[in-house]
Design an enzyme around this catalytic site. Structure first.
Site, PDB file in Angstrom:
ATOM      1  N   TYR A  60      -7.587 -11.080  61.122  1.00  0.00           N
ATOM      2  CA  TYR A  60      -6.934 -11.533  59.699  1.00  0.00           C
ATOM      3  C   TYR A  60      -6.844 -13.327  60.176  1.00  0.00           C
ATOM      4  CZ  TYR A  60      -6.216  -7.233  57.327  1.00  0.00           C
ATOM      5  OH  TYR A  60      -6.257  -6.006  56.683  1.00  0.00           O
ATOM      6  N   GLU A 139     -16.059  -8.197  62.680  1.00  0.00           N
ATOM      7  CA  GLU A 139     -15.108  -7.085  62.701  1.00  0.00           C
ATOM      8  C   GLU A 139     -15.792  -6.231  63.378  1.00  0.00           C
ATOM      9  OE1 GLU A 139     -14.093  -6.723  58.644  1.00  0.00           O
ATOM     10  OE2 GLU A 139     -13.245  -8.824  58.495  1.00  0.00           O
TER      11      GLU A 139
HETATM   12  P1  GDP Z   1      -8.997  -7.877  51.355  1.00  0.00           P
HETATM   13  O1  GDP Z   1     -10.207  -8.435  51.971  1.00  0.00           O
HETATM   14  O2  GDP Z   1      -9.408  -7.287  49.891  1.00  0.00           O
HETATM   15  O3  GDP Z   1      -8.390  -6.939  52.072  1.00  0.00           O
HETATM   16  O4  GDP Z   1      -8.005  -9.221  51.112  1.00  0.00           O
HETATM   17  P2  GDP Z   1      -7.776 -10.436  51.900  1.00  0.00           P
HETATM   18  O5  GDP Z   1      -8.730 -10.497  53.007  1.00  0.00           O
HETATM   19  O6  GDP Z   1      -7.663 -11.528  50.951  1.00  0.00           O
HETATM   20  O7  GDP Z   1      -6.445 -10.096  52.634  1.00  0.00           O
HETATM   21  C1  GDP Z   1      -6.086  -9.188  53.713  1.00  0.00           C
HETATM   22  C2  GDP Z   1      -5.138  -8.436  53.461  1.00  0.00           C
HETATM   23  O8  GDP Z   1      -3.853  -9.199  53.515  1.00  0.00           O
HETATM   24  C3  GDP Z   1      -4.970  -7.587  52.071  1.00  0.00           C
HETATM   25  O9  GDP Z   1      -5.733  -6.406  52.285  1.00  0.00           O
HETATM   26  C4  GDP Z   1      -3.436  -7.190  52.284  1.00  0.00           C
HETATM   27  O10 GDP Z   1      -3.315  -6.271  53.056  1.00  0.00           O
HETATM   28  C5  GDP Z   1      -2.861  -8.584  52.643  1.00  0.00           C
HETATM   29  N1  GDP Z   1      -2.730  -9.493  51.640  1.00  0.00           N
HETATM   30  C6  GDP Z   1      -3.470 -10.501  51.106  1.00  0.00           C
HETATM   31  N2  GDP Z   1      -2.798 -11.101  50.000  1.00  0.00           N
HETATM   32  C7  GDP Z   1      -1.313 -10.688  50.301  1.00  0.00           C
HETATM   33  C8  GDP Z   1      -0.101 -10.723  49.483  1.00  0.00           C
HETATM   34  O11 GDP Z   1      -0.184 -11.801  48.718  1.00  0.00           O
HETATM   35  N3  GDP Z   1       1.042 -10.387  49.890  1.00  0.00           N
HETATM   36  C9  GDP Z   1       1.053  -9.308  51.045  1.00  0.00           C
HETATM   37  N4  GDP Z   1       2.165  -8.938  51.309  1.00  0.00           N
HETATM   38  N5  GDP Z   1      -0.098  -9.094  51.508  1.00  0.00           N
HETATM   39  C10 GDP Z   1      -1.338  -9.691  51.182  1.00  0.00           C
END
Ligand code: GDP
Ligand code: MG
Length: 165
Positions: A60, A139
């Site tokens: 991440y 990944e």
């Molecule tokens: P994904 O690729 O759809 O999983 O989304 P992202 O790469 O943007 O974010 C990775 C992960 O971070 C997400 O799946 C969530 O578990 C977490 N996450 C993203 N945005 C938020 C947020 O605004 N709040 C919280 N608590 N977790 C978030």
């Protein structure tokens, strides 16, 4: 022999999909596997682990400046439940996998997607899918970089699932 990250744009494209600790805790491992399996995708990597903090921080890395980053890393690594990491192979699996996972915020995820069917909160959205060929490569390397962790194999019925044209 296929490189561990697959060959994007071919039938040997590969993506990294994971059931996150909330999905494991809620008994949704089989649901996620089943959807990819029934679609016709091929499971070429599978492991259950409490991931090391370093691994999750790298996974991440693009989110490291976000206010939720520390909470995200803790939720993934605290050992209250493990993660099930998978590598899936097949045509367009990176984009299709994202479509099957659904929008990051489950309240924006369409019904019929994994997130749209099983969860309600962005911080507990049960599943991960690589979002591009570059992130799939990174990944898969991070989670399945050890020798022999991704397996090349063929379906006996491949011609009934994937046609050459
Ligand atoms: P994904 O690729 O759809 O999983 O989304 P992202 O790469 O943007 O974010 C990775 C992960 O971070 C997400 O799946 C969530 O578990 C977490 N996450 C993203 N945005 C938020 C947020 O605004 N709040 C919280 N608590 N977790 C978030
Ligand atoms: Mg992402």
């Amino acid at each position: 022999q296929v490189p561990i990250h697959g060959k994007p744009g071919t039938v040997q494209e590969r993506t990294f999909i994971a059931v996150k600790p909330d999905g494991v805790q809620r008994g949704l491992v089989s649901e996620v596997i089943s959807r990819f399996e029934r679609r016709g995708y091929k499971l070429v990597g599978l492991k259950l682990l409490v991931p090391p903090t370093d691994l999750v921080k790298q996974h991440y890395a693009d989110l490291s400046s976000k206010p939720f980053f520390n909470g995200l890393v803790d939720y993934m690594t605290n050992g209250k439940a493990p993660v099930v990491g998978m590598v899936w192979e097949g045509p367009d699996v990176i984009k299709q996998g994202r479509a099957m996972v659904g929008a990051t915020n489950p309240l924006s995820a369409n019904p019929g997607t994994i997130r749209g069917d099983f969860c309600l909160s962005v911080g507990r959205n049960i599943v991960h899918g690589s979002d591009s060929a570059e992130s799939a490569q990174t990944e898969i390397g991070l989670w399945f970089g050890g020798k022999g962790e991704v397996v090349d194999w063929s379906f006996g019925n491949e011609e009934w699932v994937i046609s050459a044209n």
